[in-house]
Design an enzyme around this catalytic site. Sequence first.
Site, short mmCIF file in Angstrom:
data_model
loop_
_atom_site.label_atom_id
_atom_site.label_comp_id
_atom_site.label_asym_id
_atom_site.label_seq_id
_atom_site.Cartn_x
_atom_site.Cartn_y
_atom_site.Cartn_z
N TYR A 218 -5.47 10.02 2.09
CA TYR A 218 -4.95 8.47 2.23
C TYR A 218 -6.34 7.04 2.08
O TYR A 218 -6.23 6.18 1.88
CB TYR A 218 -3.92 7.75 3.07
CG TYR A 218 -4.26 6.50 3.30
CD1 TYR A 218 -2.88 5.61 3.53
CD2 TYR A 218 -4.12 6.48 4.68
CE1 TYR A 218 -2.94 4.54 3.58
CE2 TYR A 218 -4.33 5.45 5.18
CZ TYR A 218 -3.13 3.77 4.79
OH TYR A 218 -3.77 2.91 5.44
N ALA B 72 0.92 -1.49 0.40
CA ALA B 72 -0.03 -0.32 0.07
C ALA B 72 0.86 1.39 -0.03
O ALA B 72 2.11 0.61 -0.04
CB ALA B 72 -0.60 -0.12 1.05
N TYR B 73 0.29 2.32 -0.30
CA TYR B 73 0.59 3.61 0.07
C TYR B 73 0.16 4.57 1.33
O TYR B 73 -0.61 3.96 1.45
CB TYR B 73 0.60 4.55 -1.20
CG TYR B 73 0.95 6.13 -1.14
CD1 TYR B 73 2.00 6.40 -2.34
CD2 TYR B 73 0.89 6.86 0.23
CE1 TYR B 73 2.11 7.60 -1.98
CE2 TYR B 73 0.83 8.63 -0.30
CZ TYR B 73 1.84 9.10 -1.49
OH TYR B 73 2.33 10.29 -0.98
N1 LIG Z 1 0.87 1.61 8.78
C1 LIG Z 1 0.02 2.24 9.33
O1 LIG Z 1 -0.20 2.19 10.44
C2 LIG Z 1 -1.87 1.29 8.32
C3 LIG Z 1 -1.67 -0.01 8.01
N2 LIG Z 1 -2.20 -0.03 7.53
C4 LIG Z 1 -2.89 -1.38 6.36
O2 LIG Z 1 -2.03 -2.24 6.18
C5 LIG Z 1 -0.97 -2.74 5.22
C6 LIG Z 1 0.09 -2.51 5.61
O3 LIG Z 1 1.06 -1.51 6.11
P1 LIG Z 1 1.62 -1.66 6.17
O4 LIG Z 1 2.85 -2.87 6.61
O5 LIG Z 1 2.40 -0.45 7.38
O6 LIG Z 1 3.51 -0.96 5.35
P2 LIG Z 1 4.09 -0.42 5.02
O7 LIG Z 1 4.50 1.14 4.11
O8 LIG Z 1 5.41 -0.94 5.46
O9 LIG Z 1 4.80 -0.88 3.95
C7 LIG Z 1 4.12 -0.77 2.97
C8 LIG Z 1 4.67 -1.82 1.40
O10 LIG Z 1 3.78 -1.63 0.42
C9 LIG Z 1 5.24 -2.04 -1.31
N3 LIG Z 1 4.45 -1.49 -1.89
C10 LIG Z 1 3.54 -0.05 -2.00
N4 LIG Z 1 3.63 0.03 -3.27
C11 LIG Z 1 3.75 -0.82 -3.93
C12 LIG Z 1 3.47 -1.72 -5.28
N5 LIG Z 1 2.89 -0.65 -6.36
N6 LIG Z 1 3.53 -2.34 -5.30
C13 LIG Z 1 4.02 -3.40 -4.92
N7 LIG Z 1 4.77 -3.62 -3.61
C14 LIG Z 1 4.31 -1.58 -3.22
C15 LIG Z 1 5.82 -2.01 -0.08
O11 LIG Z 1 7.34 -2.09 -1.05
P3 LIG Z 1 7.97 -1.26 -1.15
O12 LIG Z 1 9.29 -1.66 0.55
O13 LIG Z 1 9.22 -1.21 -1.82
O14 LIG Z 1 8.53 0.21 -0.13
C16 LIG Z 1 6.41 -2.02 1.17
O15 LIG Z 1 6.40 -3.34 1.15
C17 LIG Z 1 -1.60 -1.61 4.11
O16 LIG Z 1 -2.62 -2.16 3.50
C18 LIG Z 1 -1.91 0.26 4.96
O17 LIG Z 1 -2.75 0.58 4.29
C19 LIG Z 1 -3.34 -0.01 7.97
C20 LIG Z 1 -3.95 0.46 9.33
C21 LIG Z 1 -3.05 0.84 9.65
C1 LIG Z 2 5.19 13.51 15.02
C2 LIG Z 2 4.44 13.73 15.86
C3 LIG Z 2 3.16 13.45 15.28
N1 LIG Z 2 1.96 13.78 15.64
C4 LIG Z 2 0.36 13.91 15.70
C5 LIG Z 2 0.05 13.47 13.59
C6 LIG Z 2 -1.03 12.93 13.56
O1 LIG Z 2 -2.46 12.97 14.35
C7 LIG Z 2 -0.38 11.16 14.99
C8 LIG Z 2 -0.17 10.56 14.47
O2 LIG Z 2 1.15 10.66 13.15
P1 LIG Z 2 1.01 10.25 12.52
O3 LIG Z 2 1.10 10.99 11.03
O4 LIG Z 2 2.69 9.55 12.41
O5 LIG Z 2 0.45 8.28 12.32
P2 LIG Z 2 -0.56 8.05 10.61
O6 LIG Z 2 0.68 8.29 9.64
O7 LIG Z 2 -1.84 9.81 10.76
O8 LIG Z 2 -1.27 6.87 11.23
C9 LIG Z 2 -1.62 6.07 10.07
O9 LIG Z 2 -1.55 5.22 9.14
C10 LIG Z 2 -1.49 4.90 8.47
C11 LIG Z 2 -1.38 4.24 7.35
C12 LIG Z 2 -3.55 4.69 8.95
O10 LIG Z 2 -4.06 3.91 8.20
C13 LIG Z 2 -3.56 4.82 10.34
O11 LIG Z 2 -4.39 3.56 10.73
C14 LIG Z 2 -2.49 5.05 10.96
O12 LIG Z 2 -1.76 4.25 12.25
O13 LIG Z 2 0.32 12.17 15.54
C15 LIG Z 2 2.33 14.38 16.83
O14 LIG Z 2 0.99 14.97 18.50
N2 LIG Z 2 3.64 15.18 17.52
C16 LIG Z 2 4.25 14.46 17.32
O15 LIG Z 2 5.55 14.66 17.21
#
Ligand SMILES: NC(=O)C1=CN([C@@H]2O[C@H](COP(=O)(O)OP(=O)(O)OC[C@H]3O[C@@H](n4cnc5c(N)ncnc54)[C@H](OP(=O)(O)O)[C@@H]3O)[C@@H](O)[C@H]2O)C=CC1
Ligand SMILES: Cc1cn([C@H]2C[C@H](O)[C@@H](COP(=O)(O)OP(=O)(O)O[C@H]3O[C@@H](C)C(=O)[C@@H](O)[C@H]3O)O2)c(=O)[nH]c1=O
Length: 292
Positions: A127, A62-63
């Site tokens: 997003y 994912a992005y």
């Molecule tokens: N992080 C969070 O807080 C949360 C995440 N999610 C969801 O969980 C899932 C996993 O998240 P997370 O593990 O944190 O993600 P990361 O940002 O840690 O990793 C994203 C991954 O996606 C890969 N990727 C991105 N674009 C492409 C593409 N076009 N083709 C193939 N691979 C690609 C990246 O590869 P590369 O290393 O090459 O960049 C990387 O392996 C996602 O669907 C996200 O939306 C849901 C809730 C919270």
């Molecule tokens: C670094 C920092 C962030 N913040 C705030 C900004 C924001 O409102 C909140 C969370 O920050 P982040 O930008 O790290 O988190 P964020 O990227 O919004 O996290 C989200 O990521 C995606 C992928 C998801 O799917 C969500 O579930 C959630 O985990 O904390 C502070 O208040 N102080 C700080 O020093």
Amino acid sequence: MTRRILITGGTGQIGIELARQGWPGDVDLLIPTRGELDIGSAESVATWFAAHDVAAVINCAAYTAVDMAESEVEAAYRANATGPKLLAEASAQAGVPIVHVSTDYVFDGAKHGAYSESDPTAPLGVYGASKLAGERAVAAGNARSLILRTAWVVSAHRGNFLKTMLRAGAANTKLRVVADQIGCPTSARDVAEALRIVTLRMIEDVGTSAGLYHFVNAGEASWHGLATEIFAQAGMMVEVEAITTAEWPTPAKRPAHSRLSTAKIAADYGIRPRDWRAAVRDIVDEMMGADT
Ligand SMILES: NC(=O)C1=CN([C@@H]2O[C@H](COP(=O)(O)OP(=O)(O)OC[C@H]3O[C@@H](n4cnc5c(N)ncnc54)[C@H](OP(=O)(O)O)[C@@H]3O)[C@@H](O)[C@H]2O)C=CC1
Ligand SMILES: Cc1cn([C@H]2C[C@H](O)[C@@H](COP(=O)(O)OP(=O)(O)O[C@H]3O[C@@H](C)C(=O)[C@@H](O)[C@H]3O)O2)c(=O)[nH]c1=O
């Protein structure tokens, strides 16, 4: 016979933990790099599926840059909507299930209780909107699909809030963190465990429940509460000032209350998450003991 499972996003937080799960001996994980399988490219997906037989797909690619997505709209939709659509259609064509990961940011955060799977979605930013488009494409593209929404994922890998706090706390004695956004901090390892369980059931097709599920660690926190717990567990003396969202302006709007109910996954799959503080403890221990 070997059961091959395609894991996309293998270099990401959840993908890394999926590879570390204890899988049955007859399961073989195929974890291509983005260079080997670009999920946003129809040609790449078609070429990859033509060359491999799989029993299931788990899409963790994912992005995930929430603020950057506001200006990189096309890139966000390519990975979060087009990619899932192509994977759902390719897996349906191959006659195999797909398990897809989504997010609490599909909600607007106006609800004051935990969100259930039947609650209406209303993303506040690009997003969340792109992830919602991905959910819909997966459900439409493959009838054997399971969408697992999780939230606030933390781990010892890649970029996440826990790692940002440890890095910022090492360089500053005082930090300001928002206290009026409430959610469920969740360990990537625990999400991976849930994904393993539901994927194996989807493959076996016995009492399988496809559809939409929520999985997060138990309990709730604000980002301020999460930061405070991280520093307490890491034994770091960092003062964390509680601020409002208005005092930390960001390009993307985030939901104020995005707690997810896990009642459905508990009822259908018997999955009962542990408290988020125990999950944070494990990650802090892993980071203190290892050079990550
Ligand atoms: N992080 C969070 O807080 C949360 C995440 N999610 C969801 O969980 C899932 C996993 O998240 P997370 O593990 O944190 O993600 P990361 O940002 O840690 O990793 C994203 C991954 O996606 C890969 N990727 C991105 N674009 C492409 C593409 N076009 N083709 C193939 N691979 C690609 C990246 O590869 P590369 O290393 O090459 O960049 C990387 O392996 C996602 O669907 C996200 O939306 C849901 C809730 C919270
Ligand atoms: C670094 C920092 C962030 N913040 C705030 C900004 C924001 O409102 C909140 C969370 O920050 P982040 O930008 O790290 O988190 P964020 O990227 O919004 O996290 C989200 O990521 C995606 C992928 C998801 O799917 C969500 O579930 C959630 O985990 O904390 C502070 O208040 N102080 C700080 O020093």
